[in-house]
Design a protein around this motif. Structure first.
Motif, PDB file in Angstrom:
ATOM      1  N   ALA A  85       0.844  -1.198   0.000  1.00  0.00           N
ATOM      2  CA  ALA A  85       0.000   0.000   0.000  1.00  0.00           C
ATOM      3  C   ALA A  85       0.875   1.242   0.000  1.00  0.00           C
ATOM      4  CB  ALA A  85      -0.921   0.022   1.223  1.00  0.00           C
ATOM      5  N   ILE A  86       0.308   2.326  -0.535  1.00  0.00           N
ATOM      6  CA  ILE A  86       0.945   3.639  -0.484  1.00  0.00           C
ATOM      7  C   ILE A  86      -0.056   4.597   0.135  1.00  0.00           C
ATOM      8  CG2 ILE A  86       1.906   5.558  -1.809  1.00  0.00           C
ATOM      9  CD1 ILE A  86       2.828   3.538  -3.889  1.00  0.00           C
ATOM     10  N   ILE A  87       0.389   5.331   1.162  1.00  0.00           N
ATOM     11  CA  ILE A  87      -0.513   6.223   1.893  1.00  0.00           C
ATOM     12  C   ILE A  87       0.026   7.647   1.828  1.00  0.00           C
ATOM     13  CG2 ILE A  87      -1.637   6.692   4.095  1.00  0.00           C
ATOM     14  CD1 ILE A  87      -1.238   3.781   4.846  1.00  0.00           C
ATOM     15  N   ILE A  88      -0.869   8.583   1.528  1.00  0.00           N
ATOM     16  CA  ILE A  88      -0.533  10.003   1.495  1.00  0.00           C
ATOM     17  C   ILE A  88      -1.091  10.648   2.761  1.00  0.00           C
ATOM     18  CG2 ILE A  88      -0.669  12.147   0.167  1.00  0.00           C
ATOM     19  CD1 ILE A  88       0.699   9.875  -1.332  1.00  0.00           C
ATOM     20  N   SER A  89      -0.266  11.405   3.464  1.00  0.00           N
ATOM     21  CA  SER A  89      -0.710  12.043   4.714  1.00  0.00           C
ATOM     22  C   SER A  89      -1.175  13.471   4.463  1.00  0.00           C
ATOM     23  CB  SER A  89       0.436  12.027   5.730  1.00  0.00           C
ATOM     24  OG  SER A  89       1.515  12.818   5.265  1.00  0.00           O
ATOM     25  N   ARG A  90      -1.706  14.095   5.523  1.00  0.00           N
ATOM     26  CA  ARG A  90      -2.117  15.513   5.529  1.00  0.00           C
ATOM     27  C   ARG A  90      -3.214  15.844   4.516  1.00  0.00           C
ATOM     28  NH1 ARG A  90       1.096  19.198   8.203  1.00  0.00           N
ATOM     29  NH2 ARG A  90       2.959  18.318   9.207  1.00  0.00           N
ATOM     30  N   GLY A  91      -3.866  14.835   3.942  1.00  0.00           N
ATOM     31  CA  GLY A  91      -4.931  15.086   2.975  1.00  0.00           C
ATOM     32  C   GLY A  91      -4.448  15.768   1.714  1.00  0.00           C
ATOM     33  N   MET A  92      -3.158  15.578   1.373  1.00  0.00           N
ATOM     34  CA  MET A  92      -2.586  16.275   0.224  1.00  0.00           C
ATOM     35  C   MET A  92      -3.064  15.679  -1.100  1.00  0.00           C
ATOM     36  SD  MET A  92       1.315  17.070   1.486  1.00  0.00           S
ATOM     37  CE  MET A  92       1.666  15.370   1.874  1.00  0.00           C
ATOM     38  N   GLU A  93      -2.903  16.448  -2.143  1.00  0.00           N
ATOM     39  CA  GLU A  93      -3.331  16.026  -3.479  1.00  0.00           C
ATOM     40  C   GLU A  93      -2.455  14.863  -3.960  1.00  0.00           C
ATOM     41  OE1 GLU A  93      -3.903  17.913  -7.982  1.00  0.00           O
ATOM     42  OE2 GLU A  93      -3.382  19.195  -6.275  1.00  0.00           O
ATOM     43  N   ILE A  94      -3.080  13.906  -4.614  1.00  0.00           N
ATOM     44  CA  ILE A  94      -2.370  12.722  -5.100  1.00  0.00           C
ATOM     45  C   ILE A  94      -1.781  13.029  -6.474  1.00  0.00           C
ATOM     46  CG2 ILE A  94      -2.526  10.253  -5.549  1.00  0.00           C
ATOM     47  CD1 ILE A  94      -3.278  11.019  -2.719  1.00  0.00           C
ATOM     48  N   PRO A  95      -0.480  12.858  -6.675  1.00  0.00           N
ATOM     49  CA  PRO A  95       0.111  13.081  -7.996  1.00  0.00           C
ATOM     50  C   PRO A  95      -0.506  12.146  -9.035  1.00  0.00           C
ATOM     51  CG  PRO A  95       1.822  12.932  -6.311  1.00  0.00           C
ATOM     52  CD  PRO A  95       0.544  12.511  -5.662  1.00  0.00           C
ATOM     53  N   THR A  96      -0.780  12.666 -10.217  1.00  0.00           N
ATOM     54  CA  THR A  96      -1.378  11.847 -11.281  1.00  0.00           C
ATOM     55  C   THR A  96      -0.427  10.727 -11.699  1.00  0.00           C
ATOM     56  OG1 THR A  96      -0.527  13.420 -12.925  1.00  0.00           O
ATOM     57  CG2 THR A  96      -2.779  13.747 -12.133  1.00  0.00           C
ATOM     58  N   GLN A  97       0.886  10.979 -11.637  1.00  0.00           N
ATOM     59  CA  GLN A  97       1.851   9.933 -11.992  1.00  0.00           C
ATOM     60  C   GLN A  97       1.759   8.736 -11.040  1.00  0.00           C
ATOM     61  OE1 GLN A  97       2.533  13.109 -11.506  1.00  0.00           O
ATOM     62  NE2 GLN A  97       3.591  13.964 -13.309  1.00  0.00           N
ATOM     63  N   LEU A  98       1.458   9.017  -9.755  1.00  0.00           N
ATOM     64  CA  LEU A  98       1.313   7.935  -8.788  1.00  0.00           C
ATOM     65  C   LEU A  98       0.057   7.123  -9.075  1.00  0.00           C
ATOM     66  CD1 LEU A  98       1.960   6.379  -6.207  1.00  0.00           C
ATOM     67  CD2 LEU A  98       0.913   8.222  -4.882  1.00  0.00           C
ATOM     68  N   VAL A  99      -1.036   7.800  -9.379  1.00  0.00           N
ATOM     69  CA  VAL A  99      -2.290   7.092  -9.667  1.00  0.00           C
ATOM     70  C   VAL A  99      -2.126   6.204 -10.894  1.00  0.00           C
ATOM     71  CG1 VAL A  99      -4.709   7.378 -10.306  1.00  0.00           C
ATOM     72  CG2 VAL A  99      -3.679   8.894  -8.597  1.00  0.00           C
ATOM     73  N   GLU A 100      -1.498   6.705 -11.935  1.00  0.00           N
ATOM     74  CA  GLU A 100      -1.311   5.929 -13.164  1.00  0.00           C
ATOM     75  C   GLU A 100      -0.399   4.719 -12.928  1.00  0.00           C
ATOM     76  OE1 GLU A 100       0.199   8.730 -15.935  1.00  0.00           O
ATOM     77  OE2 GLU A 100      -1.707   9.836 -16.141  1.00  0.00           O
ATOM     78  N   ALA A 101       0.693   4.927 -12.187  1.00  0.00           N
ATOM     79  CA  ALA A 101       1.620   3.818 -11.922  1.00  0.00           C
ATOM     80  C   ALA A 101       0.976   2.772 -11.022  1.00  0.00           C
ATOM     81  CB  ALA A 101       2.897   4.363 -11.280  1.00  0.00           C
ATOM     82  N   ALA A 102       0.195   3.215 -10.034  1.00  0.00           N
ATOM     83  CA  ALA A 102      -0.449   2.284  -9.109  1.00  0.00           C
ATOM     84  C   ALA A 102      -1.492   1.434  -9.819  1.00  0.00           C
ATOM     85  CB  ALA A 102      -1.079   3.050  -7.950  1.00  0.00           C
ATOM     86  N   LYS A 103      -2.234   2.028 -10.750  1.00  0.00           N
ATOM     87  CA  LYS A 103      -3.258   1.284 -11.471  1.00  0.00           C
ATOM     88  C   LYS A 103      -2.655   0.171 -12.332  1.00  0.00           C
ATOM     89  CE  LYS A 103      -6.849   4.850 -11.762  1.00  0.00           C
ATOM     90  NZ  LYS A 103      -7.615   5.737 -12.665  1.00  0.00           N
ATOM     91  N   LYS A 104      -1.438   0.374 -12.839  1.00  0.00           N
ATOM     92  CA  LYS A 104      -0.809  -0.628 -13.706  1.00  0.00           C
ATOM     93  C   LYS A 104      -0.534  -1.932 -12.964  1.00  0.00           C
ATOM     94  CE  LYS A 104       1.480   2.669 -16.819  1.00  0.00           C
ATOM     95  NZ  LYS A 104       2.799   3.164 -17.329  1.00  0.00           N
TER      96      LYS A 104
END
Length: 311
Positions: A85-104
């Motif tokens: 799992a990858i967790i982002i803290s502080r409610g920050m915006e998720i980088p689009t590059q992370l979303v695309e790589a995670a979906k793969k």
């Protein structure tokens, strides 16, 4: 081995799932949390891919300074088939590059409103508790004046009856018949009851009773650290039992040695009082007051003084 998944983290910490629904049941096998700062800089030689990855303000601020090609490269290397799992803290915006790589590769990406430090500590404590080594011991676990006392012995020796008497004296039942023990860290063993028999006590001839229903919520406890083991055995006239309390027995569970006291059982002995006093005496020993050693010292002084008078 106990199993923890990203789905468990979502439920426990109310995390928002951004993507990677198909990977939320990936097993988490270690309590260590990774903050991939060096990885954001491109150093993946020792990347701990099997850990939960926690991205905070420091990591994402540095990530924003990278070029588009570097951003894509970092996130694709960060997301592997082993990453639970990858967790982002502080409610920050998720980088689009992370979303695309995670979906793969199906890595679940989640977000929390907690600060990075607080989220890291709570995640670590939770995972250490859930992934700690566990075993089950046949016995009864009672909280006596804040001392976790586990009563062991053969079936029918009187463990549950002793526990019932202790509950009536104001102490708290943790588990009967089966005690689940986790080693949460070095030297700390925590015992609790299996969910199926929680708050229940079996008394031969009477059946199963619900201690919390009969005696109230103050008569039970969900878990307690185990400090002392009292072993009950049928009185053996051929065996020499310790009469001073100088002999020290131990019971090893995992890599921890628990002090153990053997108490012989025979008609007329009030086991509840004996167990209660044993817990109180153990507490005094931890405070540096040992009655047996004090008596032995007095006896030695009397003998030495007698020898001097004869001379």
């Amino acid at each position: 081995m106990p199993k923890v998944t990203a789905h468990n983290l979502m439920e426990e910490f109310k995390l928002d799932l951004i993507c990677g629904e198909e990977g939320v049941y990936r097993p988490i096998t270690t309590s260590d949390i990774s903050r991939p700062g060096m990885e954001m800089a491109g150093y993946f030689n020792y990347y701990p891919a099997t850990r939960v990855q926690l991205l905070g303000k420091t990591e994402l601020t540095f990530f924003d300074q990278l070029t588009d090609s570097e951003k894509t490269d970092r996130m694709e290397r960060l997301c592997t088939y082993d990453t639970p799992a990858i967790i982002i803290s502080r409610g920050m915006e998720i980088p689009t590059q992370l979303v695309e790589a995670a979906k793969k590769v199906g890595v679940p990406v989640m977000r929390s409103n907690l600060t990075t430090t607080r989220l890291s500590s709570t995640l670590t404590n939770y995972l250490e508790g859930q992934l700690a080594p566990m075993t089950a011991v046949h016995g009864v676990l009672i909280d006596i004046y804040g001392i976790g006392v586990m009563i062991t012995g053969s079936s029918g020796v009187g463990k549950s009856e002793t526990a019932l008497d202790l509950v009536r004296r104001g102490h708290r039942l943790v588990a009967d018949d089966s005690v689940e023990i986790r080693q949460e860290h070095d030297g700390m063993l925590v015992g609790k009851s299996p969910d199926l028999i929680r708050h229940l006590l079996e008394i031969r001839g009477l059946g199963i009773i619900n201690v919390m229903t009969l005696f109230g919520a103050g008569a039970v406890r969900l878990f307690t650290p185990i400090a002392l083991v009292i072993h009950l055995e049928i009185w053996d006239q051929t065996k020499a039992y310790d009469r001073l309390g100088l002999d020290e027995e131990t019971m090893r569970i995992f890599d921890t040695d628990l002090p153990r006291i053997t108490v012989p059982v025979r008609p007329g002995r009030n086991l509840a009082v004996i167990v209660e006093v044993a817990a109180m005496n153990f507490r005094l020993k931890r405070m540096g007051i040992n009655a047996a050693e004090e008596f032995s010292s007095r006896l030695t002084n009397v003998i030495q003084e007698g020898d001097k008078e004869e001379i």
